[in-house]
Enzyme design. Structure first.
Site, PDB file in Angstrom:
ATOM      1  N   LYS A 158     -26.955 -23.353 -17.164  1.00 22.42           N
ATOM      2  CA  LYS A 158     -25.649 -23.398 -17.768  1.00 22.42           C
ATOM      3  C   LYS A 158     -25.011 -24.773 -17.511  1.00 22.42           C
ATOM      4  O   LYS A 158     -25.459 -25.428 -16.587  1.00 22.42           O
ATOM      5  CB  LYS A 158     -24.790 -22.248 -17.265  1.00 22.42           C
ATOM      6  CG  LYS A 158     -24.327 -22.412 -15.809  1.00 22.42           C
ATOM      7  CD  LYS A 158     -23.532 -21.241 -15.358  1.00 22.42           C
ATOM      8  CE  LYS A 158     -22.124 -21.554 -15.010  1.00 22.42           C
ATOM      9  NZ  LYS A 158     -21.832 -22.576 -14.031  1.00 22.42           N
ATOM     10  N   HIS A 188     -27.324 -17.616 -12.323  1.00 25.93           N
ATOM     11  CA  HIS A 188     -27.885 -17.273 -11.008  1.00 25.93           C
ATOM     12  C   HIS A 188     -27.242 -16.019 -10.406  1.00 25.93           C
ATOM     13  O   HIS A 188     -27.811 -15.402  -9.518  1.00 25.93           O
ATOM     14  CB  HIS A 188     -27.839 -18.469 -10.050  1.00 25.93           C
ATOM     15  CG  HIS A 188     -26.508 -18.729  -9.423  1.00 25.93           C
ATOM     16  ND1 HIS A 188     -25.502 -19.377 -10.087  1.00 25.93           N
ATOM     17  CD2 HIS A 188     -26.014 -18.436  -8.202  1.00 25.93           C
ATOM     18  CE1 HIS A 188     -24.456 -19.472  -9.289  1.00 25.93           C
ATOM     19  NE2 HIS A 188     -24.733 -18.902  -8.135  1.00 25.93           N
ATOM     20  N   LYS A 192     -28.785 -12.421  -7.813  1.00 29.96           N
ATOM     21  CA  LYS A 192     -28.313 -12.020  -6.481  1.00 29.96           C
ATOM     22  C   LYS A 192     -28.713 -10.571  -6.235  1.00 29.96           C
ATOM     23  O   LYS A 192     -28.550  -9.718  -7.116  1.00 29.96           O
ATOM     24  CB  LYS A 192     -26.789 -12.180  -6.377  1.00 29.96           C
ATOM     25  CG  LYS A 192     -26.332 -13.648  -6.357  1.00 29.96           C
ATOM     26  CD  LYS A 192     -24.836 -13.754  -6.200  1.00 29.96           C
ATOM     27  CE  LYS A 192     -24.338 -15.175  -6.403  1.00 29.96           C
ATOM     28  NZ  LYS A 192     -24.546 -16.056  -5.268  1.00 29.96           N
ATOM     29  N   GLU A 226     -13.603 -18.857  -4.110  1.00 27.88           N
ATOM     30  CA  GLU A 226     -14.411 -19.849  -3.381  1.00 27.88           C
ATOM     31  C   GLU A 226     -13.498 -20.696  -2.515  1.00 27.88           C
ATOM     32  O   GLU A 226     -12.362 -20.980  -2.911  1.00 27.88           O
ATOM     33  CB  GLU A 226     -15.128 -20.763  -4.368  1.00 27.88           C
ATOM     34  CG  GLU A 226     -16.119 -20.061  -5.248  1.00 27.88           C
ATOM     35  CD  GLU A 226     -16.891 -21.066  -6.066  1.00 27.88           C
ATOM     36  OE1 GLU A 226     -17.889 -21.587  -5.558  1.00 27.88           O
ATOM     37  OE2 GLU A 226     -16.488 -21.346  -7.201  1.00 27.88           O
ATOM     38  N   HIS A 251     -20.698 -15.871 -15.092  1.00 24.07           N
ATOM     39  CA  HIS A 251     -20.877 -15.014 -13.912  1.00 24.07           C
ATOM     40  C   HIS A 251     -19.960 -13.776 -13.944  1.00 24.07           C
ATOM     41  O   HIS A 251     -20.415 -12.655 -13.731  1.00 24.07           O
ATOM     42  CB  HIS A 251     -20.589 -15.790 -12.628  1.00 24.07           C
ATOM     43  CG  HIS A 251     -21.391 -17.055 -12.482  1.00 24.07           C
ATOM     44  ND1 HIS A 251     -22.670 -17.182 -12.966  1.00 24.07           N
ATOM     45  CD2 HIS A 251     -21.099 -18.245 -11.896  1.00 24.07           C
ATOM     46  CE1 HIS A 251     -23.125 -18.395 -12.675  1.00 24.07           C
ATOM     47  NE2 HIS A 251     -22.193 -19.053 -12.044  1.00 24.07           N
ATOM     48  N   LYS A 347     -11.135 -22.131  -7.089  1.00 27.12           N
ATOM     49  CA  LYS A 347     -11.638 -23.042  -6.055  1.00 27.12           C
ATOM     50  C   LYS A 347     -10.561 -23.189  -4.979  1.00 27.12           C
ATOM     51  O   LYS A 347      -9.371 -22.976  -5.253  1.00 27.12           O
ATOM     52  CB  LYS A 347     -11.890 -24.423  -6.665  1.00 27.12           C
ATOM     53  CG  LYS A 347     -12.947 -24.445  -7.748  1.00 27.12           C
ATOM     54  CD  LYS A 347     -14.334 -24.429  -7.167  1.00 27.12           C
ATOM     55  CE  LYS A 347     -15.392 -24.596  -8.240  1.00 27.12           C
ATOM     56  NZ  LYS A 347     -16.708 -24.168  -7.801  1.00 27.12           N
TER      57      LYS A 347
END
Ligand code: BG6
Length: 499
Positions: A158, A188, A192, A226, A251, A347
């Site tokens: 991506k 990704h 997981k 995050e 995601h 973030k």
């Protein structure tokens, strides 16, 4: 998806990494390949070709990879295993725009000492170079016909476009040279371990599925918070994409699909992707009201230890890119109509946590409503609604919050956890997402990769969100917080779950 624990690549393969000197190769791809190698999951006859512009003479490429593995591998890197791993590595110096670099690569697949003929091209390169690289691969005859042996697969990282139009254009360009079955678009999150467990948990048990619907569920919250900011030199990329495109468009939507989709007919890629497509088709931002807007964008500010986003390297000092998003979404189908789905990511937030919380409705009758005291401590007794939590990371596990009577003479009801945590049940490290996904791509299992129509459907929803948010600029928030306070009004009960 796999039914056996012991999953191996049985065929000889050449794994070509475009962007072999890059960050992803060092931090994720090589450590994942090294683990697969150490665990005996790769056929003996496999070669990794690193393709990049830099000049690595002799053993220099192996040294570069050795340094990366020592820093990022989850398995120990002893000299002996590194030497064995390096015996499968070769370096191919070339410029992505130079046709000669591709013809010399093709020559390596021919004649004596040819590379294994099945080939996987991993494009760990700037998004703008994906189309020209695939065009060059095709022009130099490196792409074999679909559904034949030797096979060709191309793994694409991506972002798959920046909006619907660019995603459609990219898909068309890829599909001009490759068949859909040869394209592996990597997200990704799907690799997981805990994400893969969502479907098992939902469909291998009988007790949860009957209550996963609008009759019993009050709302769903998906959080991917995050603590990192623009580390690893990400400022320029992030300023162009922002949180909505970087995290929500892929995601968070994928998590949402897995937790809300109908049971698939089977565990094959087509059945699962078809069900995800139905959710994406029914997903839209909720209607805004003055008290409860459907979304809030934020941007981290501040002069303290953490720099404001606008002061990060390679970020426009007047940037209006969002580093935080909170959204209220709806799924317009029979199962979920009227159940708000809250999405939140950002973030520089208070804590690294990715989780899905499904909050059930309060019991129909409030039996436990009184104030009860135990010594000096008084509690408003009452059951809290049940919440089922899929904790994706860290402290991976699945938790069900239920109400129970506290042991005492008084009737004090409190919320307790019934928990299943990976660390309590299994002592083994969880596999890294890239280990699972590379293994799947090498084995030709595309279940955990995103199909072209899924990508376009994801962008379709993003466009609807952007239309709903038109004119709203990001609100500043303090680094280390849970985002701007304004995000609370996105939630109908102002009640975001904050760990
Ligand atoms: C990537 C995003 O896809 O996912 C990054 O581009 C983000 O911005 C990362 O930091 C988060 O991944 P994880 O596995 O750490 O949750």
């Amino acid at each position: 998806m796999h039914d056996a624990l012991d999953v191996k690549v049985k065929e000889p393969v050449t794994f070509v990494i475009f962007g072999a000197s890059g960050d992803l190769t060092r931090r994720k791809l090589m450590p994942a390949l090294y683990t697969l190698f150490r665990e005996g999951a790769l056929a003996n006859d496999f070669t990794i070709v690193g393709f990049a512009r830099r000049d690595y003479e002799g053993a220099a490429f192996c040294e570069l990879i050795g340094t990366a593995l020592r820093e990022y591998s989850r398995l120990p890197v002893e000299e002996e295993s590194l030497t064995a791993f390096c015996s499968h590595l070769i370096y191919h110096r070339g410029d992505l725009s130079d046709p000669a670099a591709y013809s010399s690569l093709r020559e390596k697949f021919e004649g004596d000492n040819a590379l294994p003929a099945n080939r996987l091209f991993y494009l760990s390169i700037d998004p703008g170079l994906i189309d020209p690289t695939v065009t060059q691969l095709s022009a130099s005859g490196l792409i074999t016909p679909p559904r034949e042996t030797p096979w060709t697969r191309v793994v694409v990282e991506k972002p798959f476009g920046r909006d619907l139009k660019s995603a459609q254009a990219l898909n068309q360009k890829l599909l001009a040279h490759l068949d859909e079955t040869q394209i592996y678009r990597i997200d990704h999150y799907l690799g997981k371990e805990t994400v893969q467990n969502i479907l098992s948990f939902r469909f291998a048990n009988t007790i949860f599925e009957p209550v996963f619907n609008r009759t019993h569920v009050d709302h769903i919250q998906i959080t991917a918070a995050e603590t990192v900011g623009m580390e690893n030199n990400r400022g320029a990329f992030y300023d162009e994409y922002g949180a909505l495109r970087d995290m929500v468009a892929n995601h968070l939507f994928q998590l949402l699909c897995l937790v809300t989709m109908e049971p698939p007919d089977g565990l094959d890629a087509r059945s699962i992707r078809n069900e995800k497509m139905k959710i994406l088709g029914a997903l839209k931002p909720a209607a805004s009201t003055p008290e409860h807007p459907a979304g809030c964008f934020g941007q981290y500010a501040g002069d303290g230890e953490i720099k404001a986003f606008r002061k990060e390297d390679r970020v426009n000092p007047q940037s209006v890119t969002e580093t935080f998003v909170a959204l209220r979404m709806e799924i317009n189908n029979w199962r979920w109509a009227g159940v708000p789905v809250y999405l939140r990511t950002g973030k520089c937030m208070a804590q690294k946590t990715t989780e899905i919380a499904i909050q059930f409705k309060a019991p129909a009758m409030q039996l436990f409503q009184h104030v009860a005291c135990e010594g000096d401590i008084c509690d408003l007794t009452g059951v809290k609604p049940n919440t089922l939590i899929f904790r994706i990371q860290p402290d991976e596990g699945i938790f069900l919050q239920v109400s129970a009577k506290r042991p005492s003479m008084q009737l004090v009801v409190e919320s307790v956890d019934m928990d299943f945590s990976y660390s309590g049940r299994w002592t083994k490290d969880l596999p890294e997402a890239y280990e699972r996904l590379l293994l799947d791509a090498l084995r030709g299992d595309s279940t955990l990769f995103t199909r072209s129509d899924e990508v376009e459907a994801e962008w379709n929803v993003i466009e609807a969100i952007l239309a709903e948010m038109a004119g709203r600029t990001p609100v500043p928030y303090a680094p280390g917080s849970w985002g701007p306070p304004e995000a609370n009004s996105v939630h109908l009960s102002n009640d975001w779950k904050n760990e």
